[in-house]
Design an enzyme around this catalytic site. Structure first.
Site, short mmCIF file in Angstrom:
data_model
loop_
_atom_site.label_atom_id
_atom_site.label_comp_id
_atom_site.label_asym_id
_atom_site.label_seq_id
_atom_site.Cartn_x
_atom_site.Cartn_y
_atom_site.Cartn_z
N HIS A 103 0.71 -1.14 -0.16
CA HIS A 103 -0.10 -0.23 0.06
C HIS A 103 0.86 1.32 -0.07
CE1 HIS A 103 -3.40 2.67 1.40
NE2 HIS A 103 -2.59 3.15 1.91
N GLU A 104 1.71 1.32 0.88
CA GLU A 104 2.60 2.50 0.97
C GLU A 104 3.50 2.77 -0.16
OE1 GLU A 104 1.71 4.59 3.23
OE2 GLU A 104 0.64 3.27 4.60
N HIS A 152 1.65 4.24 -3.12
CA HIS A 152 1.67 5.67 -3.04
C HIS A 152 2.80 6.30 -4.01
CE1 HIS A 152 -1.89 6.56 -0.71
NE2 HIS A 152 -1.28 5.80 0.42
N TYR A 154 -4.07 14.56 -3.17
CA TYR A 154 -4.54 13.84 -1.89
C TYR A 154 -5.62 14.47 -1.26
CZ TYR A 154 -3.59 10.41 1.63
OH TYR A 154 -3.52 9.39 2.59
N GLU A 211 -5.92 6.71 -2.14
CA GLU A 211 -5.94 5.52 -1.34
C GLU A 211 -6.42 4.18 -1.72
OE1 GLU A 211 -5.06 5.09 2.06
OE2 GLU A 211 -3.65 6.69 1.72
N ASP A 236 -9.36 13.91 7.80
CA ASP A 236 -8.91 13.14 6.77
C ASP A 236 -8.79 13.63 5.32
OD1 ASP A 236 -8.12 10.80 6.41
OD2 ASP A 236 -9.84 9.69 5.92
N HIS A 280 -9.35 8.35 3.79
CA HIS A 280 -9.40 6.99 4.16
C HIS A 280 -10.65 6.22 4.62
CE1 HIS A 280 -5.03 8.31 5.27
NE2 HIS A 280 -4.86 6.86 4.84
ZN LIG Z 1 -2.24 5.20 2.05
#
Ligand SMILES: [Zn+2]
Length: 268
Positions: free
Chosen positions: A86-87, A90, A101, A110, A184, A189
């Site tokens: 996931h990271e 990005h 974002y 996301e 957020d 998210h």
């Molecule tokens: Zn993320």
């Protein structure tokens, strides 16, 4: 602590980070022909044991950074390979569609990280769509969390946890329950649950391995140059339908359209 090709160290966290970077590299190269996350062989670097009891992991624009977790709410962030994927994804988004974002484009940013994150795990484990758990962050929650299995569920958004300490998983799985919020980054998210479920619906309808047709459609959507950086869900959905038609056929495009329809996102 461990350079490419070196044997394992005595530090399990470093070894898991090394394996997770490698698993992400393997998915992008073998499933999509994409050399590292920038498509140009970028060496993947990570820092582990960042700070003290740090409850997160992140891509800082140049490398991965992993916290050890506080041991109560969260365990070591190198444990779930889908979180590593996931990271790092990005970074892939940064080098491809560069989705802004905030708001819906941020939720898509996301979402794309959850898609490629779970594909890293499914590919590494050789799991078809039926065997996969479709969870993000399984194994990460610590002993202080009684009622929780993961950070997010792509199959059933909003069901990953419902706990006294963490609260309830706030993700919707349909546009009828879209959350309008300023926190957020405009719910990046939270509302990512909607496209996440669309991807799950498509993958289960097509069957087999999710990194094949569904993954290739999403990969080509991100790298095809059609998406604007502030794309909303409906724009992203339309591009996936067109991409499915270009890569495959009308029947596959129709399956993509049905998946988006299943979460209330229009494609025409
Ligand atoms: Zn993320």
């Amino acid at each position: 602590m461990r350079a490419e090709g070196e044997p394992p160290t005595t530090d399990d966290t470093a070894n898991r980070a090394y394996a997770g970077l490698g698993a992400t590299f393997d998915l992008f190269l073998n499933a999509f022909g994409h050399d590292s996350i920038d498509g140009a062989g970028l060496p993947l670097t990570a820092t582990v044991h960042y700070d003290e009891k740090y409850d997160n992991a992140f891509w800082n624009g140049e490398q991965m950074v992993f916290g050890d977790g506080d041991g109560e709410l969260f365990l070591d962030f190198t444990i779930p390979v889908d979180v590593i994927g996931h990271e790092l994804s990005h970074g892939f988004t940064q080098y491809s569609a560069n989705l802004a974002y905030y708001g819906q484009s941020g939720a898509l940013n996301e979402h794309v990280s959850d898609v490629f994150g779970t594909l890293v795990k499914q590919y590494a484990l050789g799991q078809g769509v039926e065997q996969a758990d479709w969870l993000i962050g399984a194994g990460l929650l610590g002993p202080a969390v009684d009622k929780g299995t993961a950070l997010r569920s792509m199959k059933d958004p909003g069901t990953a946890y419902d706990d006294d300490v963490l609260g309830k998983d706030p993700q919707p799985g349909h546009m009828d329950h879209y959350v309008r919020t300023g926190s957020d980054n405009g719910g990046v998210h939270i509302n990512s649950g909607i496209p996440n479920r669309a991807f799950y619906l498509l993958a289960t309808e097509l069957g087999g391995n999710a990194w094949e047709r569904p993954g290739r459609i999403w990969y080509a959507t991100m790298t095809g140059g059609e998406l604007t950086e502030d794309a909303r869900f409906s724009e992203f959905a339309r591009v996936t339908v067109a991409t499915a038609r270009n890569l495959y056929d009308e029947a596959t495009a129709e399956a993509v359209r049905r998946a988006w329809s299943g979460v209330g996102v229009p494609t025409s």
